[in-house]
Write a protein that holds these residues in place. Structure first.
Motif, PDB file in Angstrom:
ATOM      1  N   PRO A   7      -6.181  -4.291 -13.241  1.00 27.67           N
ATOM      2  CA  PRO A   7      -6.175  -4.831 -14.612  1.00 27.67           C
ATOM      3  C   PRO A   7      -6.850  -6.200 -14.712  1.00 27.67           C
ATOM      4  N   LEU A   8      -6.859  -6.949 -13.619  1.00 24.39           N
ATOM      5  CA  LEU A   8      -7.520  -8.250 -13.617  1.00 24.39           C
ATOM      6  C   LEU A   8      -9.007  -8.136 -13.307  1.00 24.39           C
ATOM      7  N   LEU A   9      -9.379  -7.112 -12.544  1.00 26.25           N
ATOM      8  CA  LEU A   9     -10.747  -6.995 -12.054  1.00 26.25           C
ATOM      9  C   LEU A   9     -11.670  -6.152 -12.929  1.00 26.25           C
ATOM     10  N   ALA A  10     -11.110  -5.279 -13.749  1.00 24.86           N
ATOM     11  CA  ALA A  10     -11.943  -4.399 -14.581  1.00 24.86           C
ATOM     12  C   ALA A  10     -12.828  -5.239 -15.495  1.00 24.86           C
ATOM     13  N   GLU A  11     -14.070  -4.823 -15.611  1.00 24.78           N
ATOM     14  CA  GLU A  11     -15.028  -5.593 -16.406  1.00 24.78           C
ATOM     15  C   GLU A  11     -14.814  -5.466 -17.905  1.00 24.78           C
ATOM     16  N   SER A  12     -14.231  -4.349 -18.342  1.00 30.44           N
ATOM     17  CA  SER A  12     -14.024  -4.157 -19.782  1.00 30.44           C
ATOM     18  C   SER A  12     -12.717  -3.424 -20.033  1.00 30.44           C
ATOM     19  N   GLU A  13     -12.232  -3.548 -21.255  1.00 29.61           N
ATOM     20  CA  GLU A  13     -11.013  -2.825 -21.633  1.00 29.61           C
ATOM     21  C   GLU A  13     -11.231  -1.323 -21.553  1.00 29.61           C
ATOM     22  N   SER A  14     -12.395  -0.854 -21.977  1.00 21.25           N
ATOM     23  CA  SER A  14     -12.643   0.587 -21.955  1.00 21.25           C
ATOM     24  C   SER A  14     -12.658   1.116 -20.520  1.00 21.25           C
ATOM     25  N   GLU A  15     -13.229   0.365 -19.598  1.00 18.38           N
ATOM     26  CA  GLU A  15     -13.209   0.759 -18.188  1.00 18.38           C
ATOM     27  C   GLU A  15     -11.774   0.824 -17.677  1.00 18.38           C
ATOM     28  N   LEU A  16     -10.980  -0.161 -18.022  1.00 20.13           N
ATOM     29  CA  LEU A  16      -9.584  -0.197 -17.604  1.00 20.13           C
ATOM     30  C   LEU A  16      -8.811   0.977 -18.190  1.00 20.13           C
ATOM     31  N   GLU A  17      -9.023   1.252 -19.473  1.00 19.61           N
ATOM     32  CA  GLU A  17      -8.337   2.370 -20.123  1.00 19.61           C
ATOM     33  C   GLU A  17      -8.678   3.696 -19.451  1.00 19.61           C
ATOM     34  N   GLN A  18      -9.932   3.884 -19.087  1.00 17.72           N
ATOM     35  CA  GLN A  18     -10.367   5.137 -18.465  1.00 17.72           C
ATOM     36  C   GLN A  18      -9.803   5.318 -17.066  1.00 17.72           C
ATOM     37  N   ASN A  19      -9.578   4.229 -16.346  1.00 17.55           N
ATOM     38  CA  ASN A  19      -9.192   4.315 -14.940  1.00 17.55           C
ATOM     39  C   ASN A  19      -7.746   3.935 -14.641  1.00 17.55           C
ATOM     40  N   ALA A  20      -6.996   3.479 -15.634  1.00 11.99           N
ATOM     41  CA  ALA A  20      -5.635   3.000 -15.399  1.00 11.99           C
ATOM     42  C   ALA A  20      -4.735   4.065 -14.766  1.00 11.99           C
ATOM     43  N   GLY A  21      -4.829   5.290 -15.230  1.00 12.69           N
ATOM     44  CA  GLY A  21      -3.990   6.358 -14.677  1.00 12.69           C
ATOM     45  C   GLY A  21      -4.241   6.585 -13.200  1.00 12.69           C
ATOM     46  N   GLY A  22      -5.487   6.568 -12.804  1.00  9.28           N
ATOM     47  CA  GLY A  22      -5.829   6.742 -11.400  1.00  9.28           C
ATOM     48  C   GLY A  22      -5.344   5.584 -10.546  1.00  9.28           C
ATOM     49  N   PHE A  23      -5.469   4.378 -11.059  1.00 10.57           N
ATOM     50  CA  PHE A  23      -4.989   3.213 -10.320  1.00 10.57           C
ATOM     51  C   PHE A  23      -3.476   3.274 -10.134  1.00 10.57           C
ATOM     52  N   PHE A  24      -2.768   3.612 -11.217  1.00  8.84           N
ATOM     53  CA  PHE A  24      -1.314   3.673 -11.128  1.00  8.84           C
ATOM     54  C   PHE A  24      -0.884   4.782 -10.176  1.00  8.84           C
ATOM     55  N   HIS A  25      -1.561   5.911 -10.232  1.00 13.50           N
ATOM     56  CA  HIS A  25      -1.247   7.033  -9.331  1.00 13.50           C
ATOM     57  C   HIS A  25      -1.476   6.623  -7.873  1.00 13.50           C
ATOM     58  N   THR A  26      -2.529   5.874  -7.621  1.00  9.93           N
ATOM     59  CA  THR A  26      -2.813   5.392  -6.268  1.00  9.93           C
ATOM     60  C   THR A  26      -1.659   4.539  -5.746  1.00  9.93           C
ATOM     61  N   ILE A  27      -1.148   3.665  -6.594  1.00 10.38           N
ATOM     62  CA  ILE A  27      -0.018   2.827  -6.188  1.00 10.38           C
ATOM     63  C   ILE A  27       1.208   3.704  -5.944  1.00 10.38           C
ATOM     64  N   LYS A  28       1.503   4.567  -6.896  1.00 10.50           N
ATOM     65  CA  LYS A  28       2.716   5.384  -6.845  1.00 10.50           C
ATOM     66  C   LYS A  28       2.753   6.320  -5.641  1.00 10.50           C
ATOM     67  N   THR A  29       1.618   6.837  -5.219  1.00  9.61           N
ATOM     68  CA  THR A  29       1.583   7.814  -4.127  1.00  9.61           C
ATOM     69  C   THR A  29       1.166   7.203  -2.788  1.00  9.61           C
TER      70      THR A  29
END
Length: 72
Positions: A7-29
């Motif tokens: 969330p701090l490193l993403a260059e744009s909000e749209s990039e963050l929105e598109q990839n947030a689920g994958g990032f969270f899944h990476t942490i969770k698993t």
């Protein structure tokens, strides 16, 4: 652990929105200790909320595609 910082490193909000689920899944698993994963999930959600302050809980839930932890 890098996923927690996205969330701090993403260059744009749209990039963050598109990839947030994958990032969270990476942490969770990840193979990290459960308490470490829970702490990183909390950090990720906090930074995600700070980066996307105009998004509702429902909008964030859609981004995370069912990966959303219980929000207070």
């Amino acid at each position: 652990m890098v996923a927690a910082f996205q969330p701090l490193l993403a260059e744009s909000e749209s990039e963050l929105e598109q990839n947030a689920g994958g990032f969270f899944h990476t942490i969770k698993t990840s193979k990290l200790n459960r308490s470490v994963k829970e702490a990183l999930e909390e950090v990720f959600m906090s930074w995600l909320g700070q980066r996307l302050p105009n998004r509702t809980k429902q909008e964030i839930e859609k981004m995370l595609v069912g990966e959303l932890p219980e929000l207070l």
